[in-house]
Design an enzyme around this catalytic site. Structure first.
Site, PDB file in Angstrom:
ATOM      1  N   HIS A  25       0.812  -1.218   0.000  1.00  0.00           N
ATOM      2  CA  HIS A  25       0.000   0.000   0.000  1.00  0.00           C
ATOM      3  C   HIS A  25       0.847   1.270   0.000  1.00  0.00           C
ATOM      4  O   HIS A  25       0.522   2.234   0.701  1.00  0.00           O
ATOM      5  CB  HIS A  25      -0.927   0.001   1.215  1.00  0.00           C
ATOM      6  CG  HIS A  25      -1.960  -1.071   1.189  1.00  0.00           C
ATOM      7  ND1 HIS A  25      -2.898  -1.186   0.191  1.00  0.00           N
ATOM      8  CD2 HIS A  25      -2.209  -2.102   2.040  1.00  0.00           C
ATOM      9  CE1 HIS A  25      -3.688  -2.218   0.422  1.00  0.00           C
ATOM     10  NE2 HIS A  25      -3.278  -2.808   1.534  1.00  0.00           N
ATOM     11  N   GLU A  61      -7.348 -12.780   5.196  1.00  0.00           N
ATOM     12  CA  GLU A  61      -8.140 -11.566   5.012  1.00  0.00           C
ATOM     13  C   GLU A  61      -9.486 -11.829   4.351  1.00  0.00           C
ATOM     14  O   GLU A  61     -10.112 -10.902   3.836  1.00  0.00           O
ATOM     15  CB  GLU A  61      -7.347 -10.557   4.175  1.00  0.00           C
ATOM     16  CG  GLU A  61      -5.980 -10.224   4.770  1.00  0.00           C
ATOM     17  CD  GLU A  61      -5.158  -9.287   3.927  1.00  0.00           C
ATOM     18  OE1 GLU A  61      -5.392  -8.068   4.007  1.00  0.00           O
ATOM     19  OE2 GLU A  61      -4.286  -9.772   3.166  1.00  0.00           O
ATOM     20  N   ASP A  71      -9.686  -5.696   6.024  1.00  0.00           N
ATOM     21  CA  ASP A  71     -10.053  -6.383   4.786  1.00  0.00           C
ATOM     22  C   ASP A  71     -11.019  -7.520   5.055  1.00  0.00           C
ATOM     23  O   ASP A  71     -11.942  -7.775   4.265  1.00  0.00           O
ATOM     24  CB  ASP A  71      -8.802  -6.900   4.075  1.00  0.00           C
ATOM     25  CG  ASP A  71      -8.097  -5.808   3.287  1.00  0.00           C
ATOM     26  OD1 ASP A  71      -8.666  -4.711   3.148  1.00  0.00           O
ATOM     27  OD2 ASP A  71      -6.979  -6.055   2.805  1.00  0.00           O
TER      28      ASP A  71
END
Length: 267
Positions: free
Chosen positions: A56, A160, A186
Protein backbone atom coordinates in the site's frame (compact mmCIF):
# COMPACT_ATOMS: atom_id res chain seq x y z
CA UNK A 1 38.52 -13.01 11.99
CA UNK A 2 35.66 -13.31 14.49
CA UNK A 3 32.37 -14.58 13.07
CA UNK A 4 29.54 -12.04 13.16
CA UNK A 5 26.36 -13.86 14.11
CA UNK A 6 24.88 -11.35 16.54
CA UNK A 7 23.13 -8.01 15.91
CA UNK A 8 21.95 -8.18 12.30
CA UNK A 9 22.46 -11.94 11.95
CA UNK A 10 19.77 -13.75 13.92
CA UNK A 11 17.06 -11.28 14.89
CA UNK A 12 14.33 -13.22 13.11
CA UNK A 13 15.18 -16.40 14.96
CA UNK A 14 15.19 -14.52 18.26
CA UNK A 15 11.80 -12.98 17.46
CA UNK A 16 10.33 -16.43 16.77
CA UNK A 17 11.62 -17.64 20.13
CA UNK A 18 10.06 -14.65 21.87
CA UNK A 19 6.69 -15.31 20.25
CA UNK A 20 6.89 -19.00 21.18
CA UNK A 21 7.52 -17.94 24.78
CA UNK A 22 4.37 -15.79 24.74
CA UNK A 23 6.07 -12.39 24.62
CA UNK A 24 4.33 -9.43 23.00
CA UNK A 25 5.94 -8.15 19.79
CA UNK A 26 5.04 -4.67 18.53
CA UNK A 27 5.67 -3.89 14.86
CA UNK A 28 5.80 -0.36 13.45
CA UNK A 29 4.27 0.32 10.04
CA UNK A 30 6.42 2.17 7.50
CA UNK A 31 4.49 3.52 4.53
CA UNK A 32 5.46 7.17 4.07
CA UNK A 33 9.00 7.37 5.46
CA UNK A 34 11.76 7.17 2.87
CA UNK A 35 14.95 7.40 4.94
CA UNK A 36 16.64 5.37 7.67
CA UNK A 37 15.72 7.92 10.34
CA UNK A 38 12.46 6.00 10.77
CA UNK A 39 14.56 3.22 12.30
CA UNK A 40 15.76 5.50 15.08
CA UNK A 41 12.19 6.64 15.74
CA UNK A 42 10.98 3.04 15.96
CA UNK A 43 13.86 2.00 18.21
CA UNK A 44 13.55 4.94 20.62
CA UNK A 45 9.77 4.48 20.76
CA UNK A 46 10.29 0.87 21.81
CA UNK A 47 9.01 -1.11 18.83
CA UNK A 48 10.41 -4.61 18.50
CA UNK A 49 10.07 -4.73 14.71
CA UNK A 50 9.03 -2.67 11.72
CA UNK A 51 7.60 -3.54 8.35
CA UNK A 52 7.85 -1.64 5.10
CA UNK A 53 4.50 -1.78 3.34
CA UNK A 54 5.05 -2.46 -0.35
CA UNK A 55 1.42 -3.44 -0.78
CA UNK A 56 0.00 0.00 0.00
CA UNK A 57 2.76 2.48 -0.83
CA UNK A 58 5.17 3.58 -3.53
CA UNK A 59 8.21 2.47 -1.53
CA UNK A 60 10.95 1.07 -3.75
CA UNK A 61 12.88 -2.14 -3.18
CA UNK A 62 16.05 -0.09 -2.76
CA UNK A 63 14.48 2.07 -0.03
CA UNK A 64 13.15 -1.02 1.74
CA UNK A 65 16.60 -2.60 1.63
CA UNK A 66 18.28 0.47 3.15
CA UNK A 67 15.70 0.69 5.94
CA UNK A 68 15.87 -3.06 6.57
CA UNK A 69 19.64 -3.15 6.91
CA UNK A 70 19.65 -0.11 9.20
CA UNK A 71 16.90 -1.68 11.33
CA UNK A 72 18.79 -4.95 11.69
CA UNK A 73 21.92 -3.14 12.85
CA UNK A 74 19.80 -1.22 15.38
CA UNK A 75 18.25 -4.42 16.73
CA UNK A 76 14.80 -3.78 15.26
CA UNK A 77 13.57 -6.80 13.29
CA UNK A 78 12.89 -5.73 9.66
CA UNK A 79 9.92 -7.08 7.70
CA UNK A 80 8.37 -6.19 4.38
CA UNK A 81 4.80 -6.71 3.28
CA UNK A 82 4.97 -7.66 -0.36
CA UNK A 83 2.25 -6.68 -2.87
CA UNK A 84 1.62 -10.20 -4.18
CA UNK A 85 2.39 -13.89 -3.79
CA UNK A 86 4.95 -13.77 -6.60
CA UNK A 87 8.23 -15.42 -5.66
CA UNK A 88 10.32 -12.58 -7.06
CA UNK A 89 8.88 -10.06 -4.61
CA UNK A 90 9.37 -12.43 -1.69
CA UNK A 91 12.93 -13.44 -2.52
CA UNK A 92 14.08 -9.91 -3.37
CA UNK A 93 12.98 -8.28 -0.11
CA UNK A 94 14.70 -11.10 1.77
CA UNK A 95 17.85 -10.78 -0.35
CA UNK A 96 17.72 -7.04 0.38
CA UNK A 97 17.95 -7.53 4.13
CA UNK A 98 14.48 -8.19 5.52
CA UNK A 99 14.36 -10.91 8.15
CA UNK A 100 10.69 -11.52 7.59
CA UNK A 101 8.10 -11.30 4.83
CA UNK A 102 4.40 -10.63 5.27
CA UNK A 103 2.33 -12.05 2.41
CA UNK A 104 -1.22 -10.70 2.02
CA UNK A 105 -4.36 -12.57 0.93
CA UNK A 106 -3.25 -16.13 1.62
CA UNK A 107 -6.54 -18.00 1.26
CA UNK A 108 -5.47 -21.63 1.27
CA UNK A 109 -2.73 -24.11 2.07
CA UNK A 110 -1.55 -24.29 -1.55
CA UNK A 111 -0.82 -20.56 -1.57
CA UNK A 112 0.92 -20.85 1.80
CA UNK A 113 3.06 -23.68 0.45
CA UNK A 114 4.04 -21.55 -2.56
CA UNK A 115 5.13 -18.80 -0.16
CA UNK A 116 7.27 -21.29 1.76
CA UNK A 117 8.82 -22.43 -1.50
CA UNK A 118 9.70 -18.84 -2.39
CA UNK A 119 11.26 -17.81 0.92
CA UNK A 120 12.96 -21.00 2.15
CA UNK A 121 16.11 -22.69 0.92
CA UNK A 122 16.07 -26.47 0.35
CA UNK A 123 14.84 -28.78 1.68
CA UNK A 124 11.81 -26.72 2.75
CA UNK A 125 11.74 -24.51 -0.33
CA UNK A 126 13.49 -23.65 -3.56
CA UNK A 127 14.72 -20.11 -2.99
CA UNK A 128 17.80 -19.28 -5.04
CA UNK A 129 20.99 -18.59 -3.12
CA UNK A 130 22.08 -15.01 -3.78
CA UNK A 131 25.58 -15.38 -2.36
CA UNK A 132 26.98 -12.55 -0.27
CA UNK A 133 24.30 -10.33 1.23
CA UNK A 134 22.94 -8.91 4.49
CA UNK A 135 22.13 -12.38 5.84
CA UNK A 136 24.26 -14.62 3.65
CA UNK A 137 27.47 -12.79 4.44
CA UNK A 138 28.26 -14.95 7.46
CA UNK A 139 31.57 -16.79 7.71
CA UNK A 140 29.96 -20.18 7.13
CA UNK A 141 29.63 -22.64 4.29
CA UNK A 142 26.72 -22.83 1.88
CA UNK A 143 25.06 -25.81 3.56
CA UNK A 144 25.22 -24.18 6.98
CA UNK A 145 24.01 -20.85 5.58
CA UNK A 146 20.86 -22.55 4.26
CA UNK A 147 19.92 -23.65 7.77
CA UNK A 148 21.02 -20.38 9.33
CA UNK A 149 18.94 -18.21 7.02
CA UNK A 150 15.93 -20.54 6.97
CA UNK A 151 15.84 -20.45 10.76
CA UNK A 152 16.16 -16.68 10.79
CA UNK A 153 13.48 -16.00 8.17
CA UNK A 154 9.97 -15.26 9.48
CA UNK A 155 7.11 -16.09 7.10
CA UNK A 156 3.84 -14.37 7.96
CA UNK A 157 0.71 -15.33 6.03
CA UNK A 158 -2.20 -12.88 6.11
CA UNK A 159 -5.76 -14.17 6.41
CA UNK A 160 -8.14 -11.57 5.01
CA UNK A 161 -11.20 -13.42 3.75
CA UNK A 162 -13.83 -15.89 5.00
CA UNK A 163 -12.16 -18.53 2.81
CA UNK A 164 -8.83 -17.94 4.55
CA UNK A 165 -10.42 -18.24 7.99
CA UNK A 166 -12.14 -21.47 6.95
CA UNK A 167 -8.74 -22.78 5.85
CA UNK A 168 -6.84 -21.48 8.89
CA UNK A 169 -6.03 -24.94 10.21
CA UNK A 170 -4.70 -26.15 6.85
CA UNK A 171 -2.60 -23.00 6.43
CA UNK A 172 -1.18 -23.29 9.95
CA UNK A 173 -0.29 -26.91 9.26
CA UNK A 174 2.07 -25.95 6.41
CA UNK A 175 5.69 -26.53 7.43
CA UNK A 176 7.62 -23.29 7.03
CA UNK A 177 4.79 -20.91 7.91
CA UNK A 178 5.59 -19.10 11.16
CA UNK A 179 2.55 -16.91 11.71
CA UNK A 180 -1.08 -16.41 10.78
CA UNK A 181 -1.91 -12.70 10.81
CA UNK A 182 -5.47 -11.50 10.34
CA UNK A 183 -5.95 -8.35 8.25
CA UNK A 184 -9.02 -7.29 10.18
CA UNK A 185 -10.20 -4.40 8.02
CA UNK A 186 -10.05 -6.38 4.79
CA UNK A 187 -11.72 -9.31 6.51
CA UNK A 188 -14.53 -7.04 7.71
CA UNK A 189 -15.04 -5.74 4.18
CA UNK A 190 -15.19 -9.30 2.82
CA UNK A 191 -17.70 -10.23 5.54
CA UNK A 192 -19.95 -7.29 4.63
CA UNK A 193 -19.31 -5.48 7.94
CA UNK A 194 -16.76 -2.78 6.95
CA UNK A 195 -15.21 -0.98 9.89
CA UNK A 196 -17.01 -3.07 12.51
CA UNK A 197 -13.95 -4.43 14.26
CA UNK A 198 -15.98 -5.40 17.33
CA UNK A 199 -18.45 -7.54 15.40
CA UNK A 200 -18.93 -11.10 16.73
CA UNK A 201 -17.84 -12.48 13.34
CA UNK A 202 -14.44 -10.84 13.86
CA UNK A 203 -13.96 -12.50 17.23
CA UNK A 204 -15.09 -15.81 15.75
CA UNK A 205 -12.44 -15.44 13.03
CA UNK A 206 -9.71 -14.72 15.56
CA UNK A 207 -10.85 -17.63 17.67
CA UNK A 208 -10.60 -20.01 14.70
CA UNK A 209 -7.14 -18.70 13.78
CA UNK A 210 -5.96 -18.84 17.40
CA UNK A 211 -7.05 -22.46 17.73
CA UNK A 212 -5.27 -23.36 14.50
CA UNK A 213 -2.09 -21.62 15.66
CA UNK A 214 -2.21 -23.40 19.02
CA UNK A 215 -2.65 -26.80 17.35
CA UNK A 216 0.30 -26.34 15.02
CA UNK A 217 2.67 -24.23 17.13
CA UNK A 218 2.36 -21.05 15.07
CA UNK A 219 2.15 -17.42 16.20
CA UNK A 220 -1.01 -15.32 15.88
CA UNK A 221 -0.73 -11.80 14.47
CA UNK A 222 -3.14 -8.86 14.73
CA UNK A 223 -3.61 -6.30 11.98
CA UNK A 224 -6.00 -3.34 12.04
CA UNK A 225 -6.93 -3.48 15.74
CA UNK A 226 -4.91 -0.98 17.76
CA UNK A 227 -6.74 -0.60 21.06
CA UNK A 228 -9.86 -1.33 23.07
CA UNK A 229 -11.73 -4.37 24.38
CA UNK A 230 -11.45 -6.31 21.11
CA UNK A 231 -7.66 -6.14 21.21
CA UNK A 232 -7.74 -7.26 24.83
CA UNK A 233 -9.81 -10.29 23.84
CA UNK A 234 -7.57 -11.15 20.89
CA UNK A 235 -4.46 -10.94 23.06
CA UNK A 236 -6.19 -13.22 25.57
CA UNK A 237 -6.70 -15.70 22.72
CA UNK A 238 -2.95 -15.69 22.06
CA UNK A 239 -2.40 -12.76 19.70
CA UNK A 240 1.17 -11.64 20.29
CA UNK A 241 2.33 -9.87 17.12
CA UNK A 242 0.59 -6.50 16.81
CA UNK A 243 0.95 -4.23 13.78
CA UNK A 244 1.09 -0.58 14.83
CA UNK A 245 -0.44 2.45 13.19
CA UNK A 246 0.94 3.76 9.92
CA UNK A 247 3.83 6.21 10.32
CA UNK A 248 1.92 8.96 8.50
CA UNK A 249 -1.10 8.50 10.77
CA UNK A 250 1.06 8.78 13.89
CA UNK A 251 2.63 11.99 12.57
CA UNK A 252 -0.77 13.43 11.70
CA UNK A 253 -2.17 12.58 15.14
CA UNK A 254 0.82 14.12 16.93
CA UNK A 255 0.65 17.25 14.74
CA UNK A 256 -3.10 17.65 15.32
CA UNK A 257 -2.57 17.28 19.07
CA UNK A 258 0.12 19.95 19.09
CA UNK A 259 -1.93 22.37 16.98
CA UNK A 260 -4.95 21.91 19.28
CA UNK A 261 -2.78 22.59 22.35
CA UNK A 262 -1.23 25.71 20.82
CA UNK A 263 -4.62 27.06 19.70
CA UNK A 264 -5.75 27.03 23.32
CA UNK A 265 -3.05 29.56 24.20
CA UNK A 266 -4.67 32.20 22.00
CA UNK A 267 -8.13 31.50 23.34
Amino acid sequence: MTESKDMSGLLGAALKRRLADGALVLCATVRYSRTVEIVQIARVAGYDALYCDLEHSSLSLDTVSQIAQAAALAGVVPFARVPSHDHDWISRVLDGGCHGVIVPHVDDAATAQACVKACRYPPLGSRSLAGYGPLAGQSVGIEESYGLINGNTVLVTMLESPEAIANADAIAAVDGVDMLLIGTNDLCAELGIPGKLDHPKVLDAYRAAAEACARHGKALGVGGIKEGPVLDQVVAMGGRFIMGRVDGVLLQQAAASEVAALRKIVR
